[in-house]
Design a protein around this motif. Structure first.
Motif, PDB file in Angstrom:
ATOM      1  N   GLU A 175       1.328  25.083  -7.120  1.00 53.91           N
ATOM      2  CA  GLU A 175      -0.391  25.481  -7.251  1.00 53.91           C
ATOM      3  C   GLU A 175      -0.940  24.858  -5.898  1.00 53.91           C
ATOM      4  OE1 GLU A 175       0.623  24.519 -10.645  1.00 53.91           O
ATOM      5  OE2 GLU A 175       1.425  26.518 -10.777  1.00 53.91           O
ATOM      6  N   GLY A 176      -0.195  23.850  -5.476  1.00 55.87           N
ATOM      7  CA  GLY A 176      -0.811  23.123  -4.233  1.00 55.87           C
ATOM      8  C   GLY A 176      -1.754  21.717  -4.756  1.00 55.87           C
ATOM      9  N   ILE A 177      -1.503  21.454  -6.178  1.00 57.73           N
ATOM     10  CA  ILE A 177      -1.843  20.395  -6.593  1.00 57.73           C
ATOM     11  C   ILE A 177      -0.874  18.967  -6.158  1.00 57.73           C
ATOM     12  CG2 ILE A 177      -2.524  19.144  -8.841  1.00 57.73           C
ATOM     13  CD1 ILE A 177      -4.301  21.427  -8.067  1.00 57.73           C
ATOM     14  N   VAL A 178      -1.552  18.130  -5.663  1.00 59.65           N
ATOM     15  CA  VAL A 178      -0.883  16.816  -5.318  1.00 59.65           C
ATOM     16  C   VAL A 178      -0.172  16.076  -6.497  1.00 59.65           C
ATOM     17  CG1 VAL A 178      -0.939  14.809  -3.875  1.00 59.65           C
ATOM     18  CG2 VAL A 178      -2.234  16.643  -3.042  1.00 59.65           C
ATOM     19  N   THR A 179       0.953  15.849  -6.494  1.00 59.62           N
ATOM     20  CA  THR A 179       1.661  15.124  -7.559  1.00 59.62           C
ATOM     21  C   THR A 179       2.266  13.730  -7.168  1.00 59.62           C
ATOM     22  OG1 THR A 179       3.843  16.251  -7.005  1.00 59.62           O
ATOM     23  CG2 THR A 179       2.389  17.212  -8.939  1.00 59.62           C
ATOM     24  N   GLN A 180       2.354  13.500  -5.760  1.00 55.43           N
ATOM     25  CA  GLN A 180       2.787  12.363  -5.314  1.00 55.43           C
ATOM     26  C   GLN A 180       2.222  12.020  -4.190  1.00 55.43           C
ATOM     27  OE1 GLN A 180       6.943  11.779  -3.426  1.00 55.43           O
ATOM     28  NE2 GLN A 180       7.133  10.439  -5.228  1.00 55.43           N
ATOM     29  N   ILE A 181       1.675  10.698  -3.961  1.00 52.42           N
ATOM     30  CA  ILE A 181       1.314  10.190  -2.533  1.00 52.42           C
ATOM     31  C   ILE A 181       2.358   9.298  -2.066  1.00 52.42           C
ATOM     32  CG2 ILE A 181      -0.470   8.779  -1.527  1.00 52.42           C
ATOM     33  CD1 ILE A 181      -2.223  10.085  -3.670  1.00 52.42           C
ATOM     34  N   SER A 182       2.800   9.145  -0.952  1.00 49.89           N
ATOM     35  CA  SER A 182       3.772   8.482  -0.205  1.00 49.89           C
ATOM     36  C   SER A 182       3.074   7.671   1.121  1.00 49.89           C
ATOM     37  CB  SER A 182       4.987   9.052   0.106  1.00 49.89           C
ATOM     38  OG  SER A 182       5.892   8.377   0.859  1.00 49.89           O
ATOM     39  N   ILE A 183       3.063   6.286   0.921  1.00 51.32           N
ATOM     40  CA  ILE A 183       2.499   5.564   1.930  1.00 51.32           C
ATOM     41  C   ILE A 183       3.481   4.510   2.556  1.00 51.32           C
ATOM     42  CG2 ILE A 183       0.422   3.939   2.239  1.00 51.32           C
ATOM     43  CD1 ILE A 183      -0.700   5.195  -0.397  1.00 51.32           C
ATOM     44  N   SER A 184       3.420   4.586   3.856  1.00 47.59           N
ATOM     45  CA  SER A 184       4.288   3.707   4.523  1.00 47.59           C
ATOM     46  C   SER A 184       3.805   3.346   5.990  1.00 47.59           C
ATOM     47  CB  SER A 184       5.914   4.248   4.611  1.00 47.59           C
ATOM     48  OG  SER A 184       5.756   5.437   5.465  1.00 47.59           O
ATOM     49  N   GLY A 185       4.503   2.410   6.569  1.00 43.89           N
ATOM     50  CA  GLY A 185       4.033   1.795   7.758  1.00 43.89           C
ATOM     51  C   GLY A 185       3.253   0.415   7.892  1.00 43.89           C
ATOM     52  N   PHE A 186       2.274   0.485   8.831  1.00 41.60           N
ATOM     53  CA  PHE A 186       1.482  -0.720   9.037  1.00 41.60           C
ATOM     54  C   PHE A 186       0.232  -0.683   8.154  1.00 41.60           C
ATOM     55  CE2 PHE A 186       4.581  -0.809  12.498  1.00 41.60           C
ATOM     56  CZ  PHE A 186       4.481  -2.268  12.678  1.00 41.60           C
ATOM     57  N   LEU A 187       0.369  -1.265   6.928  1.00 43.33           N
ATOM     58  CA  LEU A 187      -0.670  -1.145   5.721  1.00 43.33           C
ATOM     59  C   LEU A 187      -1.759  -2.293   5.895  1.00 43.33           C
ATOM     60  CD1 LEU A 187       1.467  -0.251   2.815  1.00 43.33           C
ATOM     61  CD2 LEU A 187       0.416   1.356   4.640  1.00 43.33           C
ATOM     62  N   THR A 188      -2.348  -2.100   7.174  1.00 43.20           N
ATOM     63  CA  THR A 188      -3.202  -3.435   7.689  1.00 43.20           C
ATOM     64  C   THR A 188      -4.689  -3.090   7.863  1.00 43.20           C
ATOM     65  OG1 THR A 188      -2.269  -3.124   9.764  1.00 43.20           O
ATOM     66  CG2 THR A 188      -1.222  -4.694   8.518  1.00 43.20           C
ATOM     67  N   ILE A 189      -5.548  -3.940   8.064  1.00 42.29           N
ATOM     68  CA  ILE A 189      -6.932  -3.780   8.576  1.00 42.29           C
ATOM     69  C   ILE A 189      -7.115  -2.695   9.525  1.00 42.29           C
ATOM     70  CG2 ILE A 189      -6.992  -5.562  10.108  1.00 42.29           C
ATOM     71  CD1 ILE A 189      -9.681  -4.676   7.613  1.00 42.29           C
ATOM     72  N   GLU A 190      -6.071  -2.705  10.553  1.00 42.54           N
ATOM     73  CA  GLU A 190      -6.438  -1.857  11.699  1.00 42.54           C
ATOM     74  C   GLU A 190      -6.171  -0.296  11.223  1.00 42.54           C
ATOM     75  OE1 GLU A 190      -4.952  -5.651  12.978  1.00 42.54           O
ATOM     76  OE2 GLU A 190      -4.136  -4.317  11.595  1.00 42.54           O
ATOM     77  N   ASN A 191      -5.709  -0.100  10.168  1.00 42.12           N
ATOM     78  CA  ASN A 191      -5.343   1.251   9.403  1.00 42.12           C
ATOM     79  C   ASN A 191      -6.346   1.451   8.200  1.00 42.12           C
ATOM     80  OD1 ASN A 191      -3.382   2.131  11.634  1.00 42.12           O
ATOM     81  ND2 ASN A 191      -2.047   0.931  10.604  1.00 42.12           N
ATOM     82  N   ALA A 192      -7.067   0.572   7.917  1.00 37.97           N
ATOM     83  CA  ALA A 192      -7.700   0.636   6.565  1.00 37.97           C
ATOM     84  C   ALA A 192      -8.733   1.793   6.773  1.00 37.97           C
ATOM     85  CB  ALA A 192      -8.609  -0.792   6.361  1.00 37.97           C
ATOM     86  N   GLN A 193      -9.401   2.240   7.683  1.00 40.57           N
ATOM     87  CA  GLN A 193     -10.425   3.254   7.684  1.00 40.57           C
ATOM     88  C   GLN A 193      -9.747   4.528   7.648  1.00 40.57           C
ATOM     89  OE1 GLN A 193     -13.516   2.495   7.777  1.00 40.57           O
ATOM     90  NE2 GLN A 193     -13.863   4.730   7.494  1.00 40.57           N
ATOM     91  N   GLN A 194      -8.444   4.720   8.159  1.00 37.38           N
ATOM     92  CA  GLN A 194      -7.838   5.886   8.083  1.00 37.38           C
ATOM     93  C   GLN A 194      -7.033   6.238   6.833  1.00 37.38           C
ATOM     94  OE1 GLN A 194      -4.213   6.138  10.435  1.00 37.38           O
ATOM     95  NE2 GLN A 194      -3.420   7.785   9.533  1.00 37.38           N
ATOM     96  N   LEU A 195      -7.040   4.933   6.134  1.00 34.30           N
ATOM     97  CA  LEU A 195      -6.307   5.022   4.696  1.00 34.30           C
ATOM     98  C   LEU A 195      -7.326   5.580   3.533  1.00 34.30           C
ATOM     99  CD1 LEU A 195      -3.901   2.046   4.602  1.00 34.30           C
ATOM    100  CD2 LEU A 195      -3.187   4.366   4.065  1.00 34.30           C
TER     101      LEU A 195
END
Length: 107
Positions: free
Chosen positions: A13-33
């Motif tokens: 149905e297009g309902i999100v059941t999983q979120i996968s996060i990887s890479g550089f989980l840092t302040i530089e990417n905080a706004q995007q996250l």
């Protein structure tokens, strides 16, 4: 700037059941996250799996974001399961600062 990956898995149905996060989980990417977290909320299932894996780097800004996100999920009645796949050095850092229990890392 190093990149972060934010991937969603959905049911038929297009309902999100999983979120996968990887890479550089840092302040530089905080706004995007933050934008990704806000955008996914209306499409979440009533129970969601959050998988953090293939972490190249992680800092306290990501911890703050994930804590705020999971608190909001609780507030709106969405159950979640955090699955951390960190290397030993990253896991030890969280244990040493006393965050492993709060972030459900003792699984």
């Amino acid at each position: 700037m190093e990149s972060v990956k934010f991937q969603k898995s959905s049911n038929s149905e297009g309902i999100v059941t999983q979120i996968s996060i990887s890479g550089f989980l840092t302040i530089e990417n905080a706004q995007q996250l933050k934008k990704e977290f806000i955008a996914v909320i209306p499409n979440l299932n009533n129970q969601v799996e959050i998988v953090i894996h293939e972490v190249d780097d992680i800092d306290v800004s990501f911890v703050q974001l994930i804590v705020a996100f999971t608190r909001h999920l609780t507030d709106i009645g969405i159950k979640y399961n955090l699955q951390w796949n960190l290397d030993d050095e990253q896991r030890l850092l969280f244990e040493n600062v006393g965050l492993s229990f709060e972030l459900s890392m003792n699984q």
